[in-house]
Design a protein around this motif. Structure first.
Motif, PDB file in Angstrom:
ATOM      1  N   LYS A 157      36.692  49.686  41.600  1.00 21.19           N
ATOM      2  CA  LYS A 157      35.794  49.606  42.669  1.00 21.19           C
ATOM      3  C   LYS A 157      35.989  48.348  43.595  1.00 21.19           C
ATOM      4  N   GLY A 158      35.919  48.144  44.763  1.00 19.84           N
ATOM      5  CA  GLY A 158      36.091  46.906  45.299  1.00 19.84           C
ATOM      6  C   GLY A 158      35.128  46.058  45.119  1.00 19.84           C
ATOM      7  N   GLU A 159      33.945  46.230  45.024  1.00 16.02           N
ATOM      8  CA  GLU A 159      32.838  45.662  44.489  1.00 16.02           C
ATOM      9  C   GLU A 159      33.111  44.824  43.293  1.00 16.02           C
ATOM     10  N   ASP A 160      33.432  45.685  42.284  1.00 16.23           N
ATOM     11  CA  ASP A 160      33.753  45.080  41.016  1.00 16.23           C
ATOM     12  C   ASP A 160      34.886  43.934  40.926  1.00 16.23           C
ATOM     13  N   VAL A 161      35.981  44.256  41.863  1.00 17.27           N
ATOM     14  CA  VAL A 161      36.986  43.382  42.057  1.00 17.27           C
ATOM     15  C   VAL A 161      36.769  42.188  42.742  1.00 17.27           C
ATOM     16  N   ARG A 162      35.990  42.208  43.767  1.00 23.34           N
ATOM     17  CA  ARG A 162      35.135  41.193  44.505  1.00 23.34           C
ATOM     18  C   ARG A 162      34.574  40.191  43.756  1.00 23.34           C
ATOM     19  N   ARG A 163      33.644  40.895  42.814  1.00 20.83           N
ATOM     20  CA  ARG A 163      32.753  40.023  41.916  1.00 20.83           C
ATOM     21  C   ARG A 163      33.620  39.351  40.799  1.00 20.83           C
ATOM     22  N   ALA A 164      34.617  40.047  40.212  1.00 20.38           N
ATOM     23  CA  ALA A 164      35.391  39.412  39.270  1.00 20.38           C
ATOM     24  C   ALA A 164      36.253  38.364  39.830  1.00 20.38           C
ATOM     25  N   LEU A 165      36.928  38.492  41.106  1.00 22.39           N
ATOM     26  CA  LEU A 165      37.750  37.563  41.419  1.00 22.39           C
ATOM     27  C   LEU A 165      36.826  36.201  41.967  1.00 22.39           C
ATOM     28  N   ALA A 166      35.653  36.462  42.552  1.00 19.95           N
ATOM     29  CA  ALA A 166      34.839  35.506  43.100  1.00 19.95           C
ATOM     30  C   ALA A 166      34.294  34.604  41.792  1.00 19.95           C
ATOM     31  N   GLY A 167      33.748  35.205  40.596  1.00 20.06           N
ATOM     32  CA  GLY A 167      33.274  34.404  39.591  1.00 20.06           C
ATOM     33  C   GLY A 167      34.045  34.228  38.403  1.00 20.06           C
ATOM     34  N   GLY A 168      35.200  34.670  38.553  1.00 20.44           N
ATOM     35  CA  GLY A 168      35.838  34.719  37.580  1.00 20.44           C
ATOM     36  C   GLY A 168      35.590  35.513  35.930  1.00 20.44           C
ATOM     37  N   TYR A 207      36.025  45.973  30.613  1.00 22.74           N
ATOM     38  CA  TYR A 207      37.209  45.843  30.159  1.00 22.74           C
ATOM     39  C   TYR A 207      36.971  44.267  29.531  1.00 22.74           C
ATOM     40  N   ASP A 208      38.150  43.965  28.486  1.00 14.30           N
ATOM     41  CA  ASP A 208      38.108  42.676  28.058  1.00 14.30           C
ATOM     42  C   ASP A 208      38.492  41.654  28.981  1.00 14.30           C
ATOM     43  N   TYR A 209      38.703  40.234  28.571  1.00 14.98           N
ATOM     44  CA  TYR A 209      39.312  39.483  29.409  1.00 14.98           C
ATOM     45  C   TYR A 209      41.028  39.544  29.651  1.00 14.98           C
ATOM     46  N   GLU A 210      41.561  39.689  28.709  1.00 12.81           N
ATOM     47  CA  GLU A 210      43.261  40.115  29.071  1.00 12.81           C
ATOM     48  C   GLU A 210      43.207  41.175  29.863  1.00 12.81           C
ATOM     49  N   ARG A 211      42.710  42.402  29.440  1.00 16.23           N
ATOM     50  CA  ARG A 211      42.876  43.547  30.438  1.00 16.23           C
ATOM     51  C   ARG A 211      42.365  43.402  31.769  1.00 16.23           C
ATOM     52  N   SER A 212      41.381  42.774  32.000  1.00 11.89           N
ATOM     53  CA  SER A 212      40.787  42.273  33.366  1.00 11.89           C
ATOM     54  C   SER A 212      41.696  41.588  34.002  1.00 11.89           C
ATOM     55  N   ARG A 213      42.193  40.568  33.598  1.00  8.04           N
ATOM     56  CA  ARG A 213      43.213  39.501  34.223  1.00  8.04           C
ATOM     57  C   ARG A 213      44.435  40.211  34.493  1.00  8.04           C
ATOM     58  N   ALA A 214      44.932  41.165  33.684  1.00 12.92           N
ATOM     59  CA  ALA A 214      46.068  41.884  34.029  1.00 12.92           C
ATOM     60  C   ALA A 214      45.843  42.810  35.407  1.00 12.92           C
ATOM     61  N   TYR A 215      44.861  43.574  35.287  1.00  9.97           N
ATOM     62  CA  TYR A 215      44.533  44.278  36.461  1.00  9.97           C
ATOM     63  C   TYR A 215      44.259  43.669  37.489  1.00  9.97           C
ATOM     64  N   LEU A 216      43.591  42.449  37.596  1.00 12.37           N
ATOM     65  CA  LEU A 216      43.353  41.629  38.678  1.00 12.37           C
ATOM     66  C   LEU A 216      44.722  40.926  39.386  1.00 12.37           C
ATOM     67  N   LYS A 217      45.402  40.543  38.385  1.00  7.85           N
ATOM     68  CA  LYS A 217      46.706  40.186  38.868  1.00  7.85           C
ATOM     69  C   LYS A 217      47.545  41.238  39.472  1.00  7.85           C
ATOM     70  N   TYR A 218      47.528  42.644  38.868  1.00  5.53           N
ATOM     71  CA  TYR A 218      48.265  43.748  39.587  1.00  5.53           C
ATOM     72  C   TYR A 218      47.695  43.803  41.221  1.00  5.53           C
ATOM     73  N   VAL A 219      46.302  43.799  41.232  1.00  9.63           N
ATOM     74  CA  VAL A 219      45.546  43.967  42.342  1.00  9.63           C
ATOM     75  C   VAL A 219      46.078  42.867  43.440  1.00  9.63           C
ATOM     76  N   GLN A 220      46.075  41.711  43.100  1.00 10.68           N
ATOM     77  CA  GLN A 220      46.428  40.550  43.738  1.00 10.68           C
ATOM     78  C   GLN A 220      47.768  40.676  44.546  1.00 10.68           C
ATOM     79  N   ARG A 221      48.803  41.349  43.741  1.00  6.29           N
ATOM     80  CA  ARG A 221      49.923  41.713  43.898  1.00  6.29           C
ATOM     81  C   ARG A 221      50.285  42.848  45.015  1.00  6.29           C
ATOM     82  N   LEU A 222      49.439  43.621  45.222  1.00 10.43           N
ATOM     83  CA  LEU A 222      49.361  44.820  46.230  1.00 10.43           C
ATOM     84  C   LEU A 222      50.134  44.427  47.534  1.00 10.43           C
TER      85      LEU A 222
END
Length: 136
Positions: free
Chosen positions: A86-97, A103-118
């Motif tokens: 969800k956009g809100e979840d991605v926004r919150r995770a990127l804004a607050g780290g 999802y655990d830390y490693e999986r979250s970071r991998a998914y967020l890096k994927y999203v940032q490469r879109l």
């Protein structure tokens, strides 16, 4: 000649009247009133938008720790999430780290890096771009 000035019949320049200034102010205020709800509606829809990980063209593939899409079963890579992010979840995770919910830390970071490469034209890019605009 002044852009705001109005020439009269004898070619003298008249200053804008108080009435004209009030009319222009009313038009400006009406514009603000009609734009604000549209912006609020846009922000709401952005927060509810979805980002598939990975996009449908690469469904079933895994996401590596650095955000790349790799073949399923690649060592150290993560299976895709069971549902789009969800956009809100991605926004919150990127804004607050913080982690993405569920999802655990490693999986979250991998998914967020994927999203940032879109890239433009990839499913989820418009949602991510909109989320980025809200973060600023």
């Amino acid at each position: 000649m002044d852009d705001d000035a109005i020439p009269s019949a004898d070619h003298q320049v008249e200053r804008p009247t108080r009435r004209r200034a009030l009319m222009l102010g009313a038009v400006g205020a009406a514009s603000v009133v009609s734009i604000r709800p549209a912006l609020a509606q846009t922000a709401g829809s952005v927060l509810a938008c979805d980002i598939p990980v990975p996009d449908a063209g690469r469904a079933g593939r895994y996401i590596s720790a650095d955000g790349n899409v790799v073949p399923a079963g690649t060592a150290g890579a993560f299976a895709p999430p069971g549902r789009p992010l969800k956009g809100e979840d991605v926004r919150r995770a990127l804004a607050g780290g913080s982690n993405l919910p569920g999802y655990d830390y490693e999986r979250s970071r991998a998914y967020l890096k994927y999203v940032q490469r879109l890239q433009r034209g990839t499913a989820g890019f418009t949602c991510f771009a909109s989320v980025q605009m809200l973060r600023k």
